[in-house]
Design a protein around this motif. Structure first.
Motif, PDB file in Angstrom:
ATOM      1  N   LYS A  97       0.833  -1.216   0.000  1.00 30.88           N
ATOM      2  CA  LYS A  97       0.000   0.000   0.000  1.00 30.88           C
ATOM      3  C   LYS A  97       0.862   1.258   0.000  1.00 30.88           C
ATOM      4  CE  LYS A  97      -3.955  -2.033   2.359  1.00 30.88           C
ATOM      5  NZ  LYS A  97      -4.691  -2.138   3.631  1.00 30.88           N
ATOM      6  N   ASP A 106       2.212   1.643  -3.451  1.00 23.97           N
ATOM      7  CA  ASP A 106       1.119   2.049  -4.333  1.00 23.97           C
ATOM      8  C   ASP A 106       0.804   3.528  -4.152  1.00 23.97           C
ATOM      9  OD1 ASP A 106      -0.978   1.399  -6.251  1.00 23.97           O
ATOM     10  OD2 ASP A 106      -2.357   1.796  -4.588  1.00 23.97           O
ATOM     11  N   TYR A 107       0.832   3.999  -2.905  1.00 24.93           N
ATOM     12  CA  TYR A 107       0.609   5.417  -2.646  1.00 24.93           C
ATOM     13  C   TYR A 107       1.694   6.268  -3.303  1.00 24.93           C
ATOM     14  CZ  TYR A 107      -0.151   9.814  -0.223  1.00 24.93           C
ATOM     15  OH  TYR A 107      -0.390  11.140   0.052  1.00 24.93           O
ATOM     16  N   SER A 128       3.384   5.479  -5.939  1.00 22.02           N
ATOM     17  CA  SER A 128       3.128   5.429  -7.379  1.00 22.02           C
ATOM     18  C   SER A 128       2.002   6.376  -7.781  1.00 22.02           C
ATOM     19  CB  SER A 128       2.782   3.995  -7.792  1.00 22.02           C
ATOM     20  OG  SER A 128       2.482   3.928  -9.159  1.00 22.02           O
ATOM     21  N   ASP A 129       0.939   6.389  -6.983  1.00 18.36           N
ATOM     22  CA  ASP A 129      -0.197   7.271  -7.274  1.00 18.36           C
ATOM     23  C   ASP A 129       0.191   8.743  -7.239  1.00 18.36           C
ATOM     24  OD1 ASP A 129      -1.779   5.038  -7.510  1.00 18.36           O
ATOM     25  OD2 ASP A 129      -2.714   5.248  -5.525  1.00 18.36           O
ATOM     26  N   ASN A 130       1.278   9.063  -6.525  1.00 15.11           N
ATOM     27  CA  ASN A 130       1.731  10.442  -6.402  1.00 15.11           C
ATOM     28  C   ASN A 130       2.972  10.732  -7.236  1.00 15.11           C
ATOM     29  OD1 ASN A 130       0.031  11.941  -4.228  1.00 15.11           O
ATOM     30  ND2 ASN A 130       0.248   9.837  -3.512  1.00 15.11           N
ATOM     31  N   GLU A 131       3.103   9.993  -8.334  1.00 15.54           N
ATOM     32  CA  GLU A 131       4.144  10.247  -9.337  1.00 15.54           C
ATOM     33  C   GLU A 131       5.564  10.015  -8.845  1.00 15.54           C
ATOM     34  OE1 GLU A 131       3.083  10.839 -12.465  1.00 15.54           O
ATOM     35  OE2 GLU A 131       1.036  10.803 -11.681  1.00 15.54           O
ATOM     36  N   ARG A 184       0.514  10.861   3.737  1.00 13.35           N
ATOM     37  CA  ARG A 184      -0.583  10.025   3.227  1.00 13.35           C
ATOM     38  C   ARG A 184      -1.676   9.902   4.284  1.00 13.35           C
ATOM     39  NH1 ARG A 184       0.939   3.755   3.773  1.00 13.35           N
ATOM     40  NH2 ARG A 184       2.260   4.017   5.600  1.00 13.35           N
TER      41      ARG A 184
END
Length: 158
Positions: free
Chosen positions: A24, A27-28, A30-33, A151
């Motif tokens: 997780k 993934d976080y 990754s979601d934030n570039e 996050r």
């Protein structure tokens, strides 16, 4: 292959109690570039587990060898059957199966006899990590720490 699992001067972004939490976090990122190609999840504090599944007897040892030999013999028989003359496919498969059963049983009996009662049980083993550490290349450490600190519902993994 080992090159893909190495980072230049790896630094720890956090240690997590289970893989899902480490996943997780990545993934976080990754979601934030974040450049996640510079991240490595490492299972640490390894422990070996061995689950005893039952008593090992002559019958179980030989039966296990027969079963493994049957599968191997069937595979060899099928491969030989591909190249067998027309009409002899079944004979090649049957011969491979029978020879696999016989040799599997013999080899299992010899192996069990050589142990001389030192291991009279069957078991399965696995190695499990207790913790999961997220590592990142040193040049991205500050950026990763900043993102993870902000996050939603961030637990202190640092």
């Amino acid at each position: 292959m080992a090159q893909i699992f190495s980072l230049e001067y790896p630094q720890s972004l956090g240690v997590f109690d289970d893989y899902a939490d480490a996943q997780k976090a990545v993934d976080y990122l990754s979601d934030n570039e974040f450049p996640v190609e510079n991240v490595l999840i490492v299972g640490t504090e390894l422990k070996q587990l061995e689950r005893v599944t039952g008593r090992m007897t002559w019958g179980r040892a030989i039966l296990g060898g027969v079963g493994a030999g049957a599968w191997l013999g069937l595979l060899v028989g099928l491969l030989l059957g591909i190249f067998a003359a027309e009409g002899q496919w079944f004979g090649a498969v049957l011969t491979g199966l029978v020879l696999g059963i016989v040799w599997g049983g013999i080899l299992a009996a010899v192996s069990y006899a050589m142990q001389r009662g030192q291991r009279d049980f069957s078991s399965v083993k696995t190695i499990l990590p207790s913790k999961f550490e997220v590592l990142v290349e040193h040049k991205f450490l500050a950026q990763g720490q900043d993102l993870l600190a902000h996050r939603p519902g961030a637990a202190s993994a640092f």
